[in-house]
Design a protein around this motif. Sequence first.
Motif, short mmCIF file in Angstrom:
data_model
loop_
_atom_site.label_atom_id
_atom_site.label_comp_id
_atom_site.label_asym_id
_atom_site.label_seq_id
_atom_site.Cartn_x
_atom_site.Cartn_y
_atom_site.Cartn_z
N SER A 235 31.88 33.43 26.24
CA SER A 235 32.36 32.79 27.47
C SER A 235 33.79 33.21 27.77
CB SER A 235 32.25 31.27 27.38
OG SER A 235 33.12 30.75 26.40
N PHE B 96 35.16 35.02 31.16
CA PHE B 96 36.33 34.60 31.94
C PHE B 96 37.27 35.78 32.19
CE2 PHE B 96 35.68 29.99 30.95
CZ PHE B 96 35.79 29.53 32.24
N VAL C 289 32.99 33.52 37.54
CA VAL C 289 33.72 32.37 36.99
C VAL C 289 32.75 31.22 36.75
CG1 VAL C 289 35.48 30.63 37.48
CG2 VAL C 289 35.94 33.03 37.98
N VAL C 290 31.83 31.01 37.67
CA VAL C 290 30.81 29.97 37.48
C VAL C 290 29.95 30.29 36.27
CG1 VAL C 290 28.74 28.95 38.49
CG2 VAL C 290 30.79 29.23 39.88
N GLN C 291 29.59 31.57 36.10
CA GLN C 291 28.80 31.98 34.93
C GLN C 291 29.58 31.72 33.64
OE1 GLN C 291 28.07 36.17 34.70
NE2 GLN C 291 26.55 35.97 33.09
N ALA C 292 30.88 32.02 33.65
CA ALA C 292 31.71 31.80 32.46
C ALA C 292 31.83 30.31 32.15
CB ALA C 292 33.09 32.42 32.67
N ARG C 293 32.03 29.50 33.19
CA ARG C 293 32.12 28.05 32.97
C ARG C 293 30.81 27.49 32.44
NH1 ARG C 293 35.40 26.20 38.37
NH2 ARG C 293 37.44 26.94 37.67
N THR C 294 29.71 28.00 32.96
CA THR C 294 28.40 27.55 32.48
C THR C 294 28.21 27.92 31.01
OG1 THR C 294 27.50 27.84 34.70
CG2 THR C 294 25.92 27.67 32.90
N PHE D 81 30.56 28.39 28.81
CA PHE D 81 31.46 27.54 28.03
C PHE D 81 30.89 26.13 27.89
CE2 PHE D 81 35.24 24.82 27.58
CZ PHE D 81 35.76 25.37 26.43
N LEU D 82 30.35 25.59 28.97
CA LEU D 82 29.77 24.26 28.94
C LEU D 82 28.60 24.19 27.96
CD1 LEU D 82 29.60 21.38 30.15
CD2 LEU D 82 27.98 22.32 31.79
#
Length: 102
Positions: free
Chosen positions: A57, A61, A71-76, A78-79
């Motif tokens: 992740s 980022f 960025v949404v893919q990276a946040r997902t 990470f989540l």
Amino acid sequence: MKKIIVSLLLLSVLLVPVMVSAQPVVTINSLEQLVNAIKRPLWIAFGLIALIAFVTSGIYFLTAAGNPEKVVQARTAFLWGIVGVVVGIIAFSIVRIIETAL
């Protein structure tokens, strides 16, 4: 498809030392010894998988370069890494609670 193959290859290379050292060297005479012999290597493997999830992740980022979709893919990613860690800690806690209750 190529990313999946590379990821699985990297994961298998990283887990080989863990699995080789996961062999218990003591004779198992009780259920407690069996649980300990299984629990330790699994906890190490869990830690490695969590580390790989967070590094992945982080790379997402860094390579996003301001692209909102990435960025949404990276946040997902990470989540889901955090969710995995929480589930692993809960599972370890359940095993620990059962051990102390017996």
